[in-house]
Every structure is written in structure tokens, then in C-alpha cells.
Write an enzyme that holds these catalytic residues in place. Sequence first.
Site, PDB file in Angstrom:
ATOM      1  N   CYS A  74     -23.621  -7.565  20.381  1.00  0.00           N
ATOM      2  CA  CYS A  74     -24.273  -6.260  20.229  1.00  0.00           C
ATOM      3  C   CYS A  74     -25.781  -6.481  20.104  1.00  0.00           C
ATOM      4  O   CYS A  74     -26.246  -7.076  19.127  1.00  0.00           O
ATOM      5  CB  CYS A  74     -23.729  -5.550  18.988  1.00  0.00           C
ATOM      6  SG  CYS A  74     -24.450  -3.921  18.749  1.00  0.00           S
ATOM      7  N   CYS A 200     -27.665   1.382  24.072  1.00  0.00           N
ATOM      8  CA  CYS A 200     -26.823   0.176  24.043  1.00  0.00           C
ATOM      9  C   CYS A 200     -27.706  -0.996  24.461  1.00  0.00           C
ATOM     10  O   CYS A 200     -28.174  -1.036  25.604  1.00  0.00           O
ATOM     11  CB  CYS A 200     -25.656   0.357  25.005  1.00  0.00           C
ATOM     12  SG  CYS A 200     -24.630  -1.101  25.187  1.00  0.00           S
TER      13      CYS A 200
HETATM   14  N1  LIG Z   1     -19.547  -1.897  22.833  1.00  0.00           N
HETATM   15  C1  LIG Z   1     -19.980  -3.227  23.243  1.00  0.00           C
HETATM   16  C2  LIG Z   1     -20.521  -4.020  22.032  1.00  0.00           C
HETATM   17  C3  LIG Z   1     -21.738  -3.343  21.418  1.00  0.00           C
HETATM   18  C4  LIG Z   1     -22.830  -3.260  22.418  1.00  0.00           C
HETATM   19  C5  LIG Z   1     -23.992  -2.345  22.072  1.00  0.00           C
HETATM   20  N2  LIG Z   1     -23.894  -1.568  20.873  1.00  0.00           N
HETATM   21  C6  LIG Z   1     -25.285  -3.128  22.125  1.00  0.00           C
HETATM   22  O1  LIG Z   1     -26.264  -2.728  21.490  1.00  0.00           O
HETATM   23  O2  LIG Z   1     -25.316  -4.157  22.863  1.00  0.00           O
HETATM   24  C7  LIG Z   1     -18.808  -3.968  23.843  1.00  0.00           C
HETATM   25  O3  LIG Z   1     -17.732  -3.931  23.282  1.00  0.00           O
HETATM   26  O4  LIG Z   1     -19.001  -4.605  24.893  1.00  0.00           O
END
Ligand SMILES: N[C@H](CCC[C@H](N)C(=O)O)C(=O)O
Length: 259
Positions: A74, A200
Amino acid sequence: MQEIKFHKYQGTGNDFVVIDNRNHIVDRKDESIAVRLCNRKFGVGSDGLILIEDHPDYDFEMVFFNPDGSQSMCGNGSRCAVMFAKELGIIDHETTFLSTDGVHTATISGNIVNLSMQDVSPEAIKSFDNHHEINTGSPHYVLFTSNLKEKHVKDEGAAIRYNPTFKEQGINVNFVEKQGKEEISVRTYERGVEDETLSCGTGVTACAIAHALHGGTSPVKVNTLGGQLEVSFELIKNRAEKVFLKGPAKKVFDGTIII
Ligand SMILES: N[C@H](CCC[C@H](N)C(=O)O)C(=O)O
């Protein structure tokens, strides 16, 4: 039942429950705790749970869970973890820490965290007729569009994420609109949240690399619903190196929850 002190952080609107777990008050193997704490009705509510733990070789280790209990890298969460580590006095303005996909460095200036991301190998950058699939520590589907504001990101993102190709492993789905060579806008449907998030980090990193494959520059400014991030990298023969994700990470509140 136990009373747990938590800290709520957000990085460009991607929000996280962060816990100082150096005394192992939370069992890092019990993903059901993430499901409970991330629930926006029955828990604190967030896009993920982050545990900060000691590590013999690095300043700290960051353990990340999506709200469904799954784990992945993340980017925004890592930036918030770095800011929290500074609050705890574990670090000052720079750090080397361990996260889900390996070792990262970061520097802090005010409320801005500049986070190193792993190199993105040519094998992790797949280009198709109308989209890219790029793994920046988490898997991302990148689709360029021209009407980003009107997109039904939750419906259209879920349709791709749950199609037979991606159903089992899941994939994050990013819709990108070019604003120019040095700027893009991105909206993301996140795996494990199973909804659109306000930004994200690993997603905007994937979109910046895809943009560069179509003539975009590095650094590139990335507008998200939750604020602006900057991604920089060197793209050499389809391999992205010296990848950095820079943007604000802020504490929202502290609290205590009984679980
Ligand atoms: N949901 C993503 C993980 C968190 C990614 C996101 N919150 C970031 O800031 O990179 C996954 O399971 O691939």
C-alpha cells in the site's frame, strides 16, 4: 475483550487505522481484526489497517491489511506509516523500513512524505490494445479514458476486477485522463476495499508509468479525488527504476476501540 489505542491517518484521502504494535497487542496473523476495525459501521472505518512493528534490520516493519483482510503493498498507507513512525519518535526525517513487497526508504518534509517504490520490471509492465497491467507492489489495470468525471468507477471497476481473468487474484482498476505531458487525473477501484477510494498510491504509480509509455514525462503530477500526488522514475527499456511516490500524509484523530 481488549481496549486498543489507534491512530487515524489519511494520505490524499486514502484513510487508514494505524496501530503501534511493537508490543504485539494485535495478532498480525489474525486478519479478522482488520475486517472489524476497517468496517465503516461497526468499527473505526478505513481503507486499510496498518500495524507498526519492530524489525532487527530496519527502522520498523509495516504490516498492511485491506478491509477484507487480504494483504498487499500500500503506497499511501506506507506514506502514513512513515509519518506515524516519526510521531512515535522511531525516526526523524528519513527512514528505511520493511513493507509487504520489500524494503522502502522515505524522507519527510513538513507533511509531505517522499516514498521509494520497488523497481518495476519489464515483466511487471504488460501492454494490451486498450489497457495496461502494471504491478507496482500491487496489481493494477490501467485504462485511459476521456470522461473521467462521469465514470461510474465502482460499477465499471468491479466489472473488470470480477471478470473471469482477474476474479481469483483480484486487481485494482484505474481510470486515467491525460491533462498534459506532465499531469494526469486518476480514479481507482481498489481490490480488497471493493469500492472506489479517493486515491491509491500504487495505482497512481502504475498510471504514471503507463502515461510515460504514451509520451508522458517524469516527474508527473497526478490529480486524485483526495488530492495531488507526484510520481517520478527513470524508464529504461521498459523497466522503471528510482520510482518515488510523493504527497501529503496527515493524522486525522486518535482513538480507543474495544475489540
Ligand atoms: N487495495 C490494494 C492495496 C492497497 C493499495 C492502495 N491503498 C495504495 O495506496 O497503494 C491491493 O489489494 O492491491
